[in-house]
Design an enzyme around this catalytic site. Structure first.
Site, short mmCIF file in Angstrom:
data_model
loop_
_atom_site.label_atom_id
_atom_site.label_comp_id
_atom_site.label_asym_id
_atom_site.label_seq_id
_atom_site.Cartn_x
_atom_site.Cartn_y
_atom_site.Cartn_z
N GLU A 23 -0.09 -3.32 4.66
CA GLU A 23 -1.23 -2.39 4.71
C GLU A 23 -1.36 -1.68 6.05
O GLU A 23 -1.12 -2.30 7.09
CB GLU A 23 -2.53 -3.18 4.49
CG GLU A 23 -3.22 -2.92 3.19
CD GLU A 23 -3.74 -1.51 2.95
OE1 GLU A 23 -3.82 -0.71 3.89
OE2 GLU A 23 -4.06 -1.20 1.80
N ASP A 24 -1.79 -0.42 6.03
CA ASP A 24 -1.99 0.31 7.28
C ASP A 24 -3.47 0.56 7.59
O ASP A 24 -3.79 1.00 8.69
CB ASP A 24 -1.29 1.68 7.23
CG ASP A 24 -1.99 2.64 6.29
OD1 ASP A 24 -2.26 2.25 5.14
OD2 ASP A 24 -2.27 3.78 6.70
N LYS A 49 -10.95 -0.90 -1.84
CA LYS A 49 -10.78 -1.70 -0.63
C LYS A 49 -12.01 -1.48 0.27
O LYS A 49 -12.48 -0.35 0.31
CB LYS A 49 -9.50 -1.27 0.11
CG LYS A 49 -8.23 -1.39 -0.72
CD LYS A 49 -7.08 -0.64 -0.06
CE LYS A 49 -5.84 -0.64 -0.95
NZ LYS A 49 -4.73 0.17 -0.41
N SER A 72 -2.50 0.60 -4.31
CA SER A 72 -2.99 1.79 -3.61
C SER A 72 -4.32 2.27 -4.16
O SER A 72 -4.59 2.11 -5.35
CB SER A 72 -1.94 2.91 -3.78
OG SER A 72 -2.46 4.15 -3.38
N ALA A 73 -5.12 2.89 -3.30
CA ALA A 73 -6.39 3.48 -3.74
C ALA A 73 -6.17 4.85 -4.38
O ALA A 73 -7.09 5.42 -4.98
CB ALA A 73 -7.32 3.63 -2.54
N SER A 74 -4.96 5.38 -4.27
CA SER A 74 -4.73 6.76 -4.70
C SER A 74 -4.55 6.93 -6.21
O SER A 74 -3.81 6.19 -6.84
CB SER A 74 -3.48 7.31 -4.00
OG SER A 74 -3.21 8.61 -4.47
N LYS A 84 -8.90 6.40 5.70
CA LYS A 84 -7.69 5.70 5.22
C LYS A 84 -8.07 4.53 4.33
O LYS A 84 -8.86 3.67 4.72
CB LYS A 84 -6.87 5.18 6.40
CG LYS A 84 -5.96 6.22 6.98
CD LYS A 84 -5.02 5.58 7.98
CE LYS A 84 -4.08 6.62 8.57
NZ LYS A 84 -3.31 6.06 9.68
N GLY A 85 -7.51 4.49 3.14
CA GLY A 85 -7.75 3.37 2.23
C GLY A 85 -8.99 3.55 1.35
O GLY A 85 -9.16 2.83 0.38
N ASN A 103 -3.21 9.60 -7.23
CA ASN A 103 -1.99 10.39 -7.29
C ASN A 103 -0.74 9.55 -7.12
O ASN A 103 0.36 10.08 -7.02
CB ASN A 103 -2.01 11.48 -6.21
CG ASN A 103 -3.15 12.47 -6.43
OD1 ASN A 103 -3.27 13.03 -7.51
ND2 ASN A 103 -3.99 12.67 -5.44
N ARG A 114 -11.19 8.62 -3.24
CA ARG A 114 -11.48 10.06 -3.10
C ARG A 114 -12.99 10.31 -3.04
O ARG A 114 -13.48 11.05 -2.19
CB ARG A 114 -10.85 10.83 -4.26
CG ARG A 114 -10.72 12.30 -4.01
CD ARG A 114 -10.07 12.98 -5.20
NE ARG A 114 -8.80 12.38 -5.57
CZ ARG A 114 -8.16 12.60 -6.71
NH1 ARG A 114 -8.69 13.43 -7.61
NH2 ARG A 114 -7.01 12.01 -6.98
N ASP A 173 0.88 -1.16 0.00
CA ASP A 173 0.00 0.00 0.00
C ASP A 173 0.93 1.23 0.00
O ASP A 173 2.10 1.11 0.37
CB ASP A 173 -0.86 -0.05 1.28
CG ASP A 173 -1.67 1.19 1.47
OD1 ASP A 173 -2.43 1.56 0.57
OD2 ASP A 173 -1.54 1.83 2.54
N LEU A 174 0.44 2.36 -0.42
CA LEU A 174 1.32 3.55 -0.50
C LEU A 174 1.18 4.43 0.74
O LEU A 174 2.07 4.47 1.59
CB LEU A 174 0.98 4.35 -1.77
CG LEU A 174 1.78 5.62 -2.01
CD1 LEU A 174 3.26 5.32 -2.20
CD2 LEU A 174 1.25 6.37 -3.23
N ASP A 175 0.02 5.11 0.85
CA ASP A 175 -0.18 6.05 1.96
C ASP A 175 -0.21 5.30 3.29
O ASP A 175 -1.06 4.44 3.50
CB ASP A 175 -1.52 6.78 1.78
CG ASP A 175 -1.51 7.70 0.55
OD1 ASP A 175 -0.41 8.03 0.09
OD2 ASP A 175 -2.60 8.07 0.09
N THR A 191 1.30 10.33 3.96
CA THR A 191 0.58 11.42 3.30
C THR A 191 -0.76 11.71 3.99
O THR A 191 -1.46 12.63 3.57
CB THR A 191 0.31 11.06 1.82
OG1 THR A 191 -0.14 9.73 1.78
CG2 THR A 191 1.55 11.22 0.97
#
Ligand code: B16
Ligand code: MG
Length: 219
Positions: free
Chosen positions: A170-171, A146, A115-117, A46-47, A119, A50, A9-11, A17
């Protein structure tokens, strides 16, 4: 079963972020929607994608907003967010992230972003980690967010590995649920009490080595 791949996962896993999302959503919520936005709200987002995040905030308002107003709100939030993440540098990688990515590459264990992002490509570039990722699955390519496992199943498919031979980091509660639903071994990043579904939880990636991972993975 041998460990063949890792999905990140990214963020909240590779970079923090969440604080930039917080500032941007808070500004939008207070100035354009007329509702409060707390740290607890930010945690809940989180996750999520947008659009799901905006829908969550709009539940606090009695007002009905049109689709075009919602689109404008998401654009405005993202502009604030983009200004913040455009300042990211490799020094913003979370503890242990670069070391683990380098170790995985040196041992030819494949990696992908999940990631869900939307960006994610910009953030990867700012962090200088493109060379360590064999595939990128992000909010631009997934249709179900997710806790649907699509993002990680796509990652495994792109790397041509099975979920059973892949670890997900994952966070977010929704991200851990996605990984477990997909049949992956999942390492939670954060507080163990917050991620009960994870196979085990560490504070950050500095606690992870391939040796440690393989030992827990075979149990
Ligand atoms: P964007 P991840 C997620 O990233 C964030 O955790 C979540 O808070 C955010 O709403 C989502 O990305 C969408 O982000 O607005 O940049 O498309 O944790 O799945 O890497
Ligand atoms: Mg995350």
């Amino acid at each position: 079963m041998k460990l063949k791949a890792c999905l990140f996962d990214l963020d909240g896993v590779l970079v923090d972020t969440a604080r930039h999302h917080f500032i941007a959503w808070k500004q939008l919520a207070e100035s354009k929607i007329g509702v409060s936005f707390t740290h607890e709200d930010n945690e809940a987002l989180k996750g999520l994608s947008r659009v799901e995040s905006l829908e969550y905030i709009l539940l606090k308002s009695n007002h009905v907003f049109s689709e075009s107003q919602k689109l404008a709100m998401m654009t405005e939030k993202n502009e604030i967010y983009l200004e913040a993440v455009s300042q990211l540098t490799p020094s913003d990688l979370l503890p242990g992230a670069l070391q683990l990515l380098q170790e995985l590459k040196s041992k030819s264990i494949h990696t992908a972003l999940g990631s869900a992002s939307k960006n994610a490509p910009l953030i990867i570039e700012k962090l200088g980690i493109a060379q360590y990722l064999d595939a990128v699955v992000d909010g631009n390519v997934v249709t179900a967010s997710k806790p649907n496992p699509e993002v990680f199943l796509k990652g495994a498919e792109m790397l041509q590995v099975l979920p059973q031979e892949t670890v997900v980091f994952e966070d977010a509660v929704s991200g851990v649920a996605a990984a477990k639903k997909g049949g992956f071994f999942c390492v939670g990043i954060g507080e163990s009490s917050a991620l009960p579904e994870a196979d085990f939880v560490v504070a950050d990636l500095s606690h992870i080595t391939i040796e440690k991972l393989e030992k827990s993975f075979f149990i």
